[in-house]
Design a protein around this motif. Structure first.
Motif, short mmCIF file in Angstrom:
data_model
loop_
_atom_site.label_atom_id
_atom_site.label_comp_id
_atom_site.label_asym_id
_atom_site.label_seq_id
_atom_site.Cartn_x
_atom_site.Cartn_y
_atom_site.Cartn_z
N LEU A 43 1.08 -0.85 0.04
CA LEU A 43 0.39 -0.57 0.46
C LEU A 43 0.76 1.33 -0.01
N LEU A 44 1.89 1.55 0.90
CA LEU A 44 2.16 2.38 0.93
C LEU A 44 3.92 2.57 -0.53
N ALA A 45 3.99 1.94 -1.12
CA ALA A 45 4.83 2.11 -2.00
C ALA A 45 3.33 2.64 -3.21
N ARG A 46 2.18 1.88 -3.36
CA ARG A 46 1.74 2.98 -4.14
C ARG A 46 1.29 4.56 -3.85
N LEU A 47 1.10 4.17 -2.42
CA LEU A 47 0.90 5.83 -2.48
C LEU A 47 1.96 6.44 -2.75
N TYR A 182 -2.88 -5.28 3.93
CA TYR A 182 -2.77 -4.12 5.29
C TYR A 182 -4.33 -3.93 6.16
N PHE A 183 -4.08 -3.39 6.38
CA PHE A 183 -5.41 -3.63 7.61
C PHE A 183 -6.40 -1.75 7.35
N VAL A 184 -7.62 -1.94 7.31
CA VAL A 184 -8.77 -0.33 7.61
C VAL A 184 -9.20 -0.69 8.84
N ALA A 185 -9.12 0.31 9.29
CA ALA A 185 -9.88 0.30 10.84
C ALA A 185 -10.51 1.91 10.52
N GLU A 186 -12.35 1.68 10.40
CA GLU A 186 -12.94 2.66 10.00
C GLU A 186 -14.56 3.01 10.49
N THR A 187 -14.68 4.20 10.32
CA THR A 187 -16.17 4.49 11.08
C THR A 187 -16.27 4.45 12.18
#
Ligand code: ZN
Length: 381
Positions: A43-47, A182-187
Motif C-alpha cells: 500500500l505505501l509503495a502505491r501511495l 494491510y488493515f483498515v480500521a474505519e467508521t
C-alpha cells in the motif's frame, strides 16, 4: 507474534457450516500487474507513486441490491449469496478500485450477538476474507482486512473496553491468518476506540494500517477531539494513513480533510458518502427530506440526495490537489461513483469503456449519422 496468533486461533474453533468460496475463474476484470510484484501488494509503495482508490460502503450497495437488511446492516449475504458479494467486489474493481476490502464490516461479535448469530462469527469472518482474497489475487488489487466501530465502546465501562479489545483481537487474528496486505480500521467515532483498533493490529501484524474516523454532526470525536487532533494521535501511535470515511458527503468532509492534511505528516484518507450533505445537516444521518414532511432520510430514503458522478469527480480532483491520496467513496457508492472518481484522477479502468458518450445519442448526438428530424426536436425532448 506466533504465540499471539495461536491464542487468537484457539478462540475460533467453531465449525464452519457454510463454506462460501469465490469460484469463478473467468473474471472479466482481471488485469495485468502494473508494477513489480514487490510494490504490487504494498500500500505505501502505491501511495508513494500516486492515489490509491478504495471502494467502501458494501453494506449499503448490497441493501440496495436486495441482499441485506437495512437496520442491523449485518452482511448475512456472506452465507446466503456469497456469489453476490464476489460480484460486488468484481464490479468495484472493474470500476477502478485498487483495493478489495474484506466485508467484515459489522461481522464482529457484538453485531452478530444483536441479530442472534454469534455462533456464525468465525465462519462468517472467514467467508468474507476468503471471497475478498480470491478477488484481490485474481485482479491484482490490494487485499485489505477491515475493523470497524463496535458500538459498545465506552471509556467509563471497563467490561465494555475488555469486550472491544476481544472483538478487535479476534478479527485481526482471522485477517492475519488470511494474509491481508494491510488493515483498515474505519467508521470510528471515538479516538480511544481507534487507538484500540490500531493497537490490536500492531500486536499481531506489521502490515500498513489505515485508520479513518466517521464524523457525525459535531466536528469533534465522541471523546472531544477535533478530527485533526484525533488523526495526530493515531499518527503518533503508528498509523500509516489517517483520515475520514463515511457519514459526511464531499461538501462537509472536505473542510475537515483540509485541517487533517495540515496537521499530520503521513498519508491522509478521504472516503465520503455520496450524498449532498450541507452545513446545517452535515451528516447523512441528519439529512431530512422536504418532500416528506422533513422526515429523516437515513437510511433508505436518501435517494434524492445522491451525488452525481460529476460531483464525485470534483471531490476526487479537489481532494487529490489537497494532497489526499487514499481516496474512495463509502455508504451509498455505486460502481459508477468509483469510475467517476478513478477518471477524475486520470485513470481509465475497464468500466471506462462504457463511460458516457453522447455524440451518438438519438436527440442530443453530434454525429453526422444522427438525422436532422431528431436533432431539430432536441429542445422539445
Ligand atoms: Zn460508510
Amino acid at each position: 507474534m506466533a504465540a499471539k496468533k495461536a491464542k487468537v486461533k484457539a478462540k475460533s474453533k467453531a465449525k464452519s457450516k457454510a463454506k462460501p468460496q469465490a469460484t469463478s475463474r473467468s473474471a472479466s476484470t482481471s488485469r495485468p500487474a502494473a508494477r513489480g510484484q514487490s510494490s504490487e501488494r504494498d500500500l505505501l509503495a502505491r501511495l508513494k507513486n500516486g492515489a490509491v482508490i478504495c471502494a467502501e460502503g458494501y453494506v449499503f450497495e448490497l441493501e440496495r441490491r436486495g441482499y441485506l437488511q437495512a437496520g442491523a446492516f449485518v452482511p448475512e449475504v456472506l452465507f446466503d449469496h456469497p456469489e453476490v458479494v464476489e460480484q460486488l467486489h468484481l464490479d468495484f474493481v472493474h470500476a477502478g478500485s485498487d483495493v478489495t476490502q474484506a466485508l467484515t464490516y459489522y461481522v464482529h461479535r457484538e453485531k452478530l450477538r444483536v441479530i442472534g448469530r454469534e455462533k456464525d462469527l468465525v465462519p462468517m469472518n472467514r467467508a468474507a476474507l476468503g471471497i475478498a482474497k480470491s478477488v484481490a489475487r485474481r485482479t491484482g488489487t490490494l487485499f485489505a482486512g477491515d475493523l470497524c466501530n463496535t458500538n459498545i465502546y465506552d471509556p467509563a465501562d471497563k467490561s465494555a473496553i475488555k469486550e472491544v479489545a476481544r472483538i478487535f483481537d479476534e478479527q485481526v487474528g482471522w485477517a492475519v491468518e488470511a494474509g491481508v496486505d494491510y488493515f483498515v480500521a474505519e467508521t470510528l467515532g471515538w479516538a480511544g476506540e481507534a487507538l484500540m483498533a490500531l493497537e490490536a493490529i500492531r500486536r499481531h501484524s506489521k502490515v500498513p494500517v489505515v485508520v479513518t474516523f466517521a464524523m457525525h454532526q459535531e466536528e469533534l470525536t465522541r471523546d472531544g477531539l477535533t478530527p485533526a487532533e484525533a488523526c495526530q494521535r493515531l499518527e503518533a501511535a503508528g498509523a500509516d494513513v489517517v483520515g475520514l470515511n463515511c457519514h459526511r458527503g464531499p461538501a462537509t468532509m472536505l473542510p475537515l480533510l483540509r485541517q487533517i492534511r495540515a496537521a499530520v505528516k503521513c498519508h491522509v484518507a478521504g472516503l465520503p458518502v455520496p450524498y449532498r450533505t450541507v452545513p446545517t445537516q452535515p451528516s447523512f444521518m441528519s439529512l431530512t427530506d422536504p418532500c416528506c414532511g422533513d422526515r429523516r432520510a437515513f437510511p433508505v430514503g436518501l435517494d434524492p440526495f445522491v451525488c452525481t458522478r460529476a460531483e464525485i469527480a470534483d471531490f476526487g480532483r479537489e481532494a487529490f490537489a489537497l494532497g489526499i491520496r487514499y481516496l474512495g467513496v463509502c455508504c451509498g457508492a455505486g460502481p459508477h461513483h468509483i469510475r467517476a472518481l478513478a477518471e477524475s484522477l486520470g485513470r481509465h479502468p475497464p468500466a471506462s469503456r462504457y463511460s458516457a458518450d453522447m455524440s451518438k445519442h438519438a436527440f442530443f448526438g453530434t454525429d453526422k449519422q444522427i438525422r436532422k428530424i431528431q436533432t431539430d426536436y432536441r429542445d422539445k425532448a
